[in-house]
Design a protein around this motif. Structure first.
Motif, mmCIF file in Angstrom:
data_model
loop_
_atom_site.group_PDB
_atom_site.id
_atom_site.type_symbol
_atom_site.label_atom_id
_atom_site.label_comp_id
_atom_site.label_asym_id
_atom_site.label_seq_id
_atom_site.Cartn_x
_atom_site.Cartn_y
_atom_site.Cartn_z
ATOM 1 N N ILE A 40 0.738 -1.269 0.016
ATOM 2 C CA ILE A 40 0.138 0.020 -0.129
ATOM 3 C C ILE A 40 0.897 1.224 -0.150
ATOM 4 N N ASP A 41 0.287 2.352 -0.542
ATOM 5 C CA ASP A 41 1.022 3.736 -0.452
ATOM 6 C C ASP A 41 0.931 4.395 0.852
ATOM 7 N N LYS A 42 1.661 3.969 1.898
ATOM 8 C CA LYS A 42 1.534 4.301 3.356
ATOM 9 C C LYS A 42 1.548 5.736 3.403
ATOM 10 N N ASN A 43 2.624 6.576 2.705
ATOM 11 C CA ASN A 43 2.461 8.004 2.857
ATOM 12 C C ASN A 43 1.233 8.874 2.472
ATOM 13 N N HIS A 44 0.856 8.171 1.356
ATOM 14 C CA HIS A 44 -0.492 8.732 0.694
ATOM 15 C C HIS A 44 -1.489 8.624 1.623
ATOM 16 N N LEU A 45 -1.692 7.409 2.137
ATOM 17 C CA LEU A 45 -2.974 7.114 2.901
ATOM 18 C C LEU A 45 -2.801 7.945 4.241
ATOM 19 N N LEU A 46 -1.592 7.897 5.140
ATOM 20 C CA LEU A 46 -1.263 8.666 5.934
ATOM 21 C C LEU A 46 -1.932 10.245 5.822
ATOM 22 N N SER A 47 -1.236 10.770 4.946
ATOM 23 C CA SER A 47 -1.908 12.230 4.640
ATOM 24 C C SER A 47 -3.095 12.384 4.333
ATOM 25 N N SER A 48 -3.951 11.345 3.564
ATOM 26 C CA SER A 48 -5.158 11.170 3.313
ATOM 27 C C SER A 48 -6.189 11.374 4.405
ATOM 28 N N ILE A 49 -5.813 10.160 5.364
ATOM 29 C CA ILE A 49 -6.571 10.069 6.296
ATOM 30 C C ILE A 49 -6.689 11.244 7.623
ATOM 31 N N LEU A 50 -5.362 11.699 7.486
ATOM 32 C CA LEU A 50 -5.135 12.600 8.756
ATOM 33 C C LEU A 50 -5.768 14.127 8.322
ATOM 34 N N SER A 51 -5.986 14.321 6.962
ATOM 35 C CA SER A 51 -6.266 15.426 6.553
ATOM 36 C C SER A 51 -7.950 15.338 6.243
ATOM 37 N N ASN A 52 -8.415 14.299 6.218
ATOM 38 C CA ASN A 52 -10.082 14.224 5.519
ATOM 39 C C ASN A 52 -10.960 13.736 6.675
ATOM 40 N N LYS A 53 -10.905 14.329 7.759
ATOM 41 C CA LYS A 53 -11.626 14.026 8.906
ATOM 42 C C LYS A 53 -13.162 13.744 8.705
ATOM 43 N N ARG A 54 -13.543 14.265 7.842
ATOM 44 C CA ARG A 54 -15.102 14.440 7.225
ATOM 45 C C ARG A 54 -15.376 13.228 6.823
ATOM 46 N N ALA A 55 -14.536 12.554 5.930
ATOM 47 C CA ALA A 55 -14.624 11.013 5.344
ATOM 48 C C ALA A 55 -14.667 10.084 6.551
ATOM 49 N N ASN A 56 -13.669 10.403 7.325
ATOM 50 C CA ASN A 56 -13.766 9.472 8.327
ATOM 51 C C ASN A 56 -14.880 9.317 9.286
ATOM 52 N N ARG A 57 -15.353 10.609 9.577
ATOM 53 C CA ARG A 57 -16.751 10.770 10.336
ATOM 54 C C ARG A 57 -17.874 9.908 9.654
ATOM 55 N N HIS A 58 -17.841 10.186 8.399
ATOM 56 C CA HIS A 58 -18.968 9.954 7.566
ATOM 57 C C HIS A 58 -18.768 8.201 7.753
ATOM 58 N N GLU A 59 -17.612 7.403 7.387
ATOM 59 C CA GLU A 59 -17.457 5.931 7.359
ATOM 60 C C GLU A 59 -17.968 5.600 8.756
ATOM 61 N N ASN A 60 -17.425 6.261 9.988
ATOM 62 C CA ASN A 60 -17.945 5.566 11.351
ATOM 63 C C ASN A 60 -19.453 5.709 11.487
ATOM 64 N N ASP A 61 -20.193 7.112 11.256
ATOM 65 C CA ASP A 61 -21.480 7.221 11.483
ATOM 66 C C ASP A 61 -22.303 6.267 10.649
ATOM 67 N N ASN A 62 -21.834 6.062 9.261
ATOM 68 C CA ASN A 62 -22.618 5.058 8.605
ATOM 69 C C ASN A 62 -22.583 3.774 9.127
ATOM 70 N N TYR A 63 -21.346 3.342 9.609
ATOM 71 C CA TYR A 63 -21.070 1.873 10.437
ATOM 72 C C TYR A 63 -22.160 1.843 11.689
ATOM 73 N N SER A 64 -21.826 2.890 12.446
ATOM 74 C CA SER A 64 -22.791 2.924 13.642
ATOM 75 C C SER A 64 -24.289 2.693 13.390
ATOM 76 N N ARG A 65 -24.778 3.390 12.261
ATOM 77 C CA ARG A 65 -26.078 3.221 11.820
ATOM 78 C C ARG A 65 -26.707 1.683 11.747
ATOM 79 N N TRP A 66 -25.909 1.135 11.070
ATOM 80 C CA TRP A 66 -26.083 -0.380 10.653
ATOM 81 C C TRP A 66 -25.798 -1.135 11.947
ATOM 82 N N TYR A 67 -24.918 -0.954 12.621
ATOM 83 C CA TYR A 67 -24.805 -1.647 13.868
ATOM 84 C C TYR A 67 -25.680 -1.581 14.801
ATOM 85 N N LYS A 68 -26.198 -0.450 15.042
ATOM 86 C CA LYS A 68 -27.258 -0.223 16.080
ATOM 87 C C LYS A 68 -28.705 -1.215 15.572
#
Length: 259
Positions: free
Chosen positions: A222-250
């Protein structure tokens, strides 16, 4: 799923501080004890359900805290549906996640109803190993959102190392191991998640472990440096993924509790 998500899984349904740490510790422990053996002897989720029943009959004073095992199983099932089932997973403590799962082995448990219901709603056919690795990356995004928005999760992860003592007797009895052996494997597993470290260090560590797992199992990097930068900078996408997961988990847990 990964440990910080499993802590949030419990919190979604029980916010009692006196119970939360105990329940979360058990949910974490069932992942750590997979590595008591060099190879998994049985399906991880079936093992969690069997241990849940074992606690009910042999250690009834620990009820209802063992309910967190049911939350754990629902979460892992949803993770398999949303993020893919690796065709092979070598058993290594340093893997980001080792998966040992067979749908057939779940047929005798009510949890199969949750699987079938969620499968109709969230399952998307995955194509090749790239989609499996992408699924792991999304799990990492969820972990980072939890670190960002739910700082108490880190406290629970940290304190679980000592709270494990509450569950050592039942775990040792179920797995027929010495309590010291169970404690040692938990401590090794716990250390890998770099509790109370800064987000960049935790993320870098998870990506490095994923890269090693991808190389060993799929022959890909995997491209570790690209993913590191992308995940750290895109908090909105991280939140969307977690919130969507929570919806179906509940939805999955509520369905299980009605069965």
């Amino acid at each position: 799923m990964l440990p910080r998500r499993h802590i949030l899984d419990v919190w979604e349904f029980n916010k009692n501080k006196d119970e939360l740490l105990s329940m979360c510790t058990l949910s974490l422990a069932i992942d750590a004890v997979k590595y008591l053996e060099k190879e998994s002897k049985k399906d991880h989720l079936v093992e969690a359900l069997e241990f849940n029943e074992f606690v009910c009959y042999m250690f009834p004073h620990q009820k209802p805290h063992n309910r967190s095992l049911l939350f754990h199983v629902v979460s892992d099932l949803l993770g398999l549906l949303m993020y893919g089932v690796p065709k092979k997973t070598k058993h290594s403590l340093k893997n980001l996640e080792s998966i040992n799962y067979s749908e057939k082995n779940m047929e005798h448990y009510p949890i199969i109803e949750v699987w079938n219901t969620l499968k109709d709603k969230v399952y998307v056919k995955k194509h090749g190993v790239e989609s499996i690795i992408e699924g792991f990356v999304k799990k990492i995004q969820i972990e980072m959102d939890i670190m960002e928005r739910y700082p108490f999760v880190e406290d629970i992860l940290f304190n679980s190392k000592e709270k494990l003592n509450e569950w050592l007797q039942s775990l040792a009895s179920f797995y027929d191991k010495h309590k010291k052996t169970v404690k040692n494997v938990y401590d090794q597993w716990w250390a890998l998640w770099l509790c109370n470290s800064d987000q960049e260090r935790v993320l870098s560590n998870m990506l490095e472990r994923l890269n090693i797992q991808a190389q060993n199992e799929y022959g890909l990097s995997i491209d570790k440096n690209h993913l590191l930068s992308s995940i750290l900078s895109n908090k909105r996408a991280n939140r969307h993924e977690n919130d969507n997961y929570s919806r179906w988990y509940k939805e999955g847990v509520k369905l299980l509790l009605r069965i």
